[in-house]
Structure formats: C-alpha cells, structure tokens
Design an enzyme around this catalytic site. Structure first.
Site, PDB file in Angstrom:
ATOM      1  N   ASN A 115      -8.586   1.268   5.507  1.00  0.00           N
ATOM      2  CA  ASN A 115      -8.050   1.798   6.766  1.00  0.00           C
ATOM      3  C   ASN A 115      -9.122   2.177   7.781  1.00  0.00           C
ATOM      4  O   ASN A 115      -8.807   2.486   8.926  1.00  0.00           O
ATOM      5  CB  ASN A 115      -7.147   3.010   6.496  1.00  0.00           C
ATOM      6  CG  ASN A 115      -5.812   2.582   5.914  1.00  0.00           C
ATOM      7  OD1 ASN A 115      -5.547   1.388   5.772  1.00  0.00           O
ATOM      8  ND2 ASN A 115      -4.974   3.548   5.575  1.00  0.00           N
ATOM      9  N   ARG A 123      -3.802  -6.570  -1.110  1.00  0.00           N
ATOM     10  CA  ARG A 123      -4.051  -6.194   0.285  1.00  0.00           C
ATOM     11  C   ARG A 123      -4.966  -4.979   0.360  1.00  0.00           C
ATOM     12  O   ARG A 123      -5.684  -4.822   1.344  1.00  0.00           O
ATOM     13  CB  ARG A 123      -2.726  -5.866   0.986  1.00  0.00           C
ATOM     14  CG  ARG A 123      -1.869  -7.064   1.295  1.00  0.00           C
ATOM     15  CD  ARG A 123      -0.668  -6.644   2.129  1.00  0.00           C
ATOM     16  NE  ARG A 123      -1.101  -5.681   3.123  1.00  0.00           N
ATOM     17  CZ  ARG A 123      -0.438  -4.578   3.470  1.00  0.00           C
ATOM     18  NH1 ARG A 123       0.716  -4.314   2.933  1.00  0.00           N
ATOM     19  NH2 ARG A 123      -0.914  -3.763   4.387  1.00  0.00           N
TER      20      ARG A 123
HETATM   21  C1  UD1 Z   1      -1.873   4.211   9.205  1.00  0.00           C
HETATM   22  C2  UD1 Z   1      -2.394   3.670   7.905  1.00  0.00           C
HETATM   23  C3  UD1 Z   1      -1.360   3.818   6.807  1.00  0.00           C
HETATM   24  C4  UD1 Z   1      -0.934   5.284   6.709  1.00  0.00           C
HETATM   25  C5  UD1 Z   1      -0.505   5.818   8.056  1.00  0.00           C
HETATM   26  C6  UD1 Z   1      -0.222   7.312   8.050  1.00  0.00           C
HETATM   27  C7  UD1 Z   1      -3.912   1.893   8.507  1.00  0.00           C
HETATM   28  C8  UD1 Z   1      -4.212   0.432   8.496  1.00  0.00           C
HETATM   29  N1  UD1 Z   1      -2.715   2.249   8.075  1.00  0.00           N
HETATM   30  O1  UD1 Z   1      -0.731   3.448   9.556  1.00  0.00           O
HETATM   31  O2  UD1 Z   1      -1.948   3.396   5.575  1.00  0.00           O
HETATM   32  O3  UD1 Z   1       0.155   5.396   5.821  1.00  0.00           O
HETATM   33  O4  UD1 Z   1      -1.541   5.586   9.033  1.00  0.00           O
HETATM   34  O5  UD1 Z   1      -1.298   8.012   7.566  1.00  0.00           O
HETATM   35  O6  UD1 Z   1      -4.760   2.705   8.841  1.00  0.00           O
HETATM   36  N2  UD1 Z   1       5.027   5.917  15.048  1.00  0.00           N
HETATM   37  C9  UD1 Z   1       5.860   5.975  16.127  1.00  0.00           C
HETATM   38  N3  UD1 Z   1       5.502   5.283  17.264  1.00  0.00           N
HETATM   39  C10 UD1 Z   1       4.351   4.579  17.342  1.00  0.00           C
HETATM   40  C11 UD1 Z   1       3.482   4.540  16.234  1.00  0.00           C
HETATM   41  C12 UD1 Z   1       3.851   5.229  15.093  1.00  0.00           C
HETATM   42  O7  UD1 Z   1       6.918   6.599  16.097  1.00  0.00           O
HETATM   43  O8  UD1 Z   1       4.080   3.981  18.409  1.00  0.00           O
HETATM   44  C13 UD1 Z   1       5.405   6.652  13.820  1.00  0.00           C
HETATM   45  C14 UD1 Z   1       5.505   5.778  12.579  1.00  0.00           C
HETATM   46  O9  UD1 Z   1       6.743   5.112  12.494  1.00  0.00           O
HETATM   47  C15 UD1 Z   1       5.319   6.817  11.480  1.00  0.00           C
HETATM   48  C16 UD1 Z   1       4.335   7.805  12.103  1.00  0.00           C
HETATM   49  O10 UD1 Z   1       4.370   7.577  13.503  1.00  0.00           O
HETATM   50  O11 UD1 Z   1       6.534   7.475  11.231  1.00  0.00           O
HETATM   51  C17 UD1 Z   1       2.912   7.672  11.629  1.00  0.00           C
HETATM   52  O12 UD1 Z   1       2.521   6.318  11.730  1.00  0.00           O
HETATM   53  P1  UD1 Z   1       1.012   5.901  12.065  1.00  0.00           P
HETATM   54  O13 UD1 Z   1       0.133   7.080  11.875  1.00  0.00           O
HETATM   55  O14 UD1 Z   1       0.993   5.220  13.381  1.00  0.00           O
HETATM   56  O15 UD1 Z   1       0.740   4.833  10.915  1.00  0.00           O
HETATM   57  P2  UD1 Z   1      -0.133   3.531  11.020  1.00  0.00           P
HETATM   58  O16 UD1 Z   1      -1.243   3.737  11.991  1.00  0.00           O
HETATM   59  O17 UD1 Z   1       0.745   2.345  11.185  1.00  0.00           O
END
Ligand code: UD1
Length: 429
Positions: A23, A408
């Site tokens: 990550n 992965r």
């Molecule tokens: C990253 C990590 C993943 C980890 C997650 C939370 C990487 C490659 N992946 O995923 O392993 O589980 O952080 O620690 O680093 N959300 C919204 N709107 C947005 C973006 C996100 O509502 O535009 C929500 C998501 O649905 C989720 C929450 O925010 O409920 C947290 O997601 P996010 O921190 O963005 O996860 P990732 O960056 O995808």
C-alpha cells in the site's frame, strides 16, 4: 487455477522476513508520473498488484525497469524498480486496466497536475455511490479541475494548471489523500488538506515527494500543507515495511504456537494492533532488526475490537484477527467501521467450523475447541489470508481456492510459512 493446501497442526518457529508495503509501493509508483526524471524505488514487494500497476503506468508512457542480480546476491531479488515518465504519451487510463486494481484510479491526480488533463475509468465501472470516488472528485474540483463523468470515465481538465486551495475531507480516505497530495505538489500556490488520512503509507508517499522536490508540511498529521512547485525531479526512496504483512504473520505465529521472529520491520505504526494482541495473550517484543512473537498461554484469549482509520485498528487486519479469534474460550466482537460488506470471510471460516454470528457491522466470534480442514474460497486479499491462519490449526487439509487474491498482496506466502515449519504447498493444475 492454483490452490493452496495446508495441513494444520504444526507450530511455527523461525524467521519471517517482511517485505515492503504494497500500500506504499503503489502510490509511490504512481508518483513517478509527476516528473520526467527517474524515480528509483527500493524494497518493492514482488506482487501481482505491483506488476499490474507497471502495465498501467507503461500505458501512460512510463519506462519501468527492475534491476538484475547484484554482487553478493544469491538470486536476482527484483526489489529495485526504476520508473521514468520521460513523456506522458497517453492521459487515458482505460477500463480494462483500471478495473483490475482500484488504486490505479489514483493516477488522476498526477496526470492532471503534470498534463492538465486525464481521462480515467471509474474503478469497476460502477456508478459513484456504490464504489465511491466522490472524495477524489471533490478534491480535484477544489484544485480547479473541471470534471465530467461520461460513459464510465472521469474526464478531468485543468487547462491552465491546478491551483492550490483548502480541501476538507468529510471522511478519511487513504486513496483520496494520496491523490490530492500528489496533485497539490504541482498546483500553483498553497493547498491544505484537512482530515487527511494519517496512515503511515501516506507519510511514506509524502517523504518521497519531498525527496522529489515537493514542499509538504504536517507529514504524519491530519492536516497536510503543500506549497506547489513548478516541477519535481527524480529521487531514490525505500518503501517502508508492510505493517499489514507484519501483523498477519504475527497472528499466524500466535495461532500456530511456537516463536517467530519477523525481520526488516518494526513495531512503529502497529500500536493499536499490538495492544489488541496483548489482550489476546500474545507478546510482541522488539528485537534487533524486527519483532519476536510468542503466545503466552495455550489458548488465545477473546478480545473485542473495532476498525478505525490510523492510528486505530486497521481494517486490513480485521479478517486475520477474526481468523485468530475462532479458537478461544469465550466470545469476541469485531466491528468493521471502514468498509461495508467486509465480512465475506465469515462464511468461509464457518466452513472450517468457526462459530461467527453477524449483526450489522459487527461479528460475534464464539470460540470453538477445534477447526477442521475444508475446501474454502478466497474472496479478497485480506479475507484469503485469514483462511490460511485458520488452516494452520485446522485438523486435516484445508484447500484454498482462488489463490490469485493472495498473490496480489503477499509475497512468497507459502515459502515464508513453510520455512517456519508449516505444512503448506501450492497446487498448480
Ligand atoms: C486503502 C488501502 C486498503 C485499506 C483502506 C483503508 C491501498 C492500495 N488500499 O484503500 O488496503 O483497506 O485504504 O485503510 O492503499 N470512500 C468514499 N469516497 C471516496 C473514497 C473512499 O466514500 O471517494 C470510502 C470508502 O468506500 C471506504 C472509506 O472511504 O468506506 C475508506 O476508503 P479508503 O481509505 O479510500 O480506501 P482505499 O484508499 O481504497
């Protein structure tokens, strides 16, 4: 398709080297888009996601090179990756590439910053809302981009370049923080990102961006302050250790019994997890170049946790923690507050004999005396490794299908575990 067979019952004793964090490696690789000079990354984990992201970056014109064997090495380790985005030849990130990996959506920020335009497929092609990217879009608009969502693509333009602004995230998002941070490094003027994710991988990206010439304050806090610069340059950066892999093998060791030493990693960034392990009756001690893990008693103790953004208990360790809590004398509760529907491992753990009840966002794990091997299916990266942890103590054979999920994110999983005494092998058809 490959499967993994585990025959439970062996203790784990020995050394498990921890790889660089997936990550952190992914956003660091994406940061190469911000400069026409070479970004050299060290300690890059050898994972399917890293290969897939190279494909995606190459499509934008990035040259990628893994260095070969070096003097003193037994084998070519392939952990040094050089990325050179001399010229961005394509600002489109197509569906077939982005849909394979959600993190590739993050190219939106650097492409906009460097080229003033980007057309990036929505991850999975779903409507915003089901797999939201609203926070990314809000951040890019704040930096002056005009956005259209058409035909499953986000079409973003900033003809005269991005302009610094105040971005206040209503919710903590790791990906949106990475994306906004990268974009802001080359926006005109100052940007502040409030309620930024504090995950160590965000700090690692920020540290690398600073080496590339970015001006960033507040690293490691929830308010990042960025003063835009005209250009970034090449740099060399070592990817930080994978705290999720560290936690996962700590749980594998605790579950199986014995004593494992996790090397090339540290306790920093794992406070909430180490506290929970202590309550579960597992000691994690700092030793030279790593951590020693040992269960105090015969059985793991029941513990209740809830997942939270950093510095809370990481959602990426939730499934494994549940796997470890299946065999206790008592009842544990696990509340998942970050992702909906991140309990797909529950029904697979039940196939091994676990007793887990779901109530909304909470799983109640009633400890059982034994687990029995069965055929199970990996449903996602972290869920699949929770089945490996349970399989290490299940009586008889556990066969894990859809192993590509594991590949992965876990480098050499079977090798790392079998070297410590686990009876585990990959079956290829
Ligand atoms: C990253 C990590 C993943 C980890 C997650 C939370 C990487 C490659 N992946 O995923 O392993 O589980 O952080 O620690 O680093 N959300 C919204 N709107 C947005 C973006 C996100 O509502 O535009 C929500 C998501 O649905 C989720 C929450 O925010 O409920 C947290 O997601 P996010 O921190 O963005 O996860 P990732 O960056 O995808």
């Amino acid at each position: 398709m490959d499967r993994i067979r585990i025959r439970g019952g062996n203790e784990l004793n020995g050394i498990i080297p921890i790889s660089g964090a997936k990550n952190a490696a992914l956003p660091l690789m994406i940061a190469s888009l911000l400069t026409n000079e070479t970004l050299n990354l060290r300690n890059v984990p050898r994972l399917a996601d890293v290969q897939q992201l190279q494909r995606i970056l190459r499509n934008h014109g990035v040259d990628t090179a893994l260095s070969g064997k070096r003097a003193g090495e037994k084998a070519q380790s392939g952990e040094n990756l050089s990325l050179t985005a001399g010229e961005i030849v394509d600002t489109v990130a197509p569906y077939e590439l982005v849909s394979a990996m959600r993190a590739s959506f993050w190219v939106l920020g650097p492409l906009l910053a460097r080229c003033g335009e980007a057309k990036v497929s929505l991850p999975g092609g779903c409507a915003i809302g089901t797999r939201p990217v609203d926070l990314f879009l809000m951040a890019m608009e704040k930096l002056g981009a005009s956005l259209d969502v058409d035909n499953g693509y986000v079409i973003a333009k900033a003809k005269n370049g991005l302009v610094g602004n105040r971005i206040v995230f209503p919710k903590v998002s790791v990906g949106a923080t990475h994306c906004a941070l990268m974009a802001a490094t080359m926006a005109k003027g100052e940007t502040t990102i409030e309620n930024a994710a504090r995950e160590p991988e965000v700090g690692d990206l920020a540290d690398c961006l600073v080496k590339m010439g970015a001006k960033i304050g507040g690293i490691g806090t929830s308010t990042l302050m960025i003063e835009g610069v005209e250009r970034l340059h090449g740099a060399t950066h070592s990817v930080l250790a994978d705290r999720i892999e560290t936690g996962t093998y700590a749980m594998a060791g605790a579950m199986a019994g014995g004593e494992v030493i996790l090397t090339d990693t540290k306790a920093d960034f794992l406070d909430a997890f180490i506290d929970a392990m202590d309550l579960a009756g597992v000691d994690i001690e700092t030793v030279e170049n790593g951590l020693r893990v040992k269960r105090r008693d015969d059985l793991i103790k029941p513990v209740s946790i809830e997942t939270r953004p950093y510095p809370g208990f990481p959602t990426d360790l939730q499934a494994q923690f549940m796997g470890m809590l299946t065999m206790t004398e008592g009842s544990s509760s696990i509340r998942e507050t970050i992702f909906e529907n991140r309990f797909m491992h529950v029904q697979e753990l039940a196939r091994l004999g676990a007793d887990i009840k779901l109530r909304g966002d909470t799983a109640i794990v009633n400890g059982v005396r034994e687990l029995r091997g069965a055929e199970v299916m990996a449903t996602d990266l972290r869920a699949s490794v929770s089945l490996v942890i349970a399989g290490l103590v299940a009586k008889g054979d556990t066969i894990l299908h859809r192993v590509y999920h594991l590949d992965r994110g876990f480098e050499d999983l079977e090798l790392k575990l079998s070297r410590c005494g686990a009876d585990i092998e990959r079956l290829s058809d």
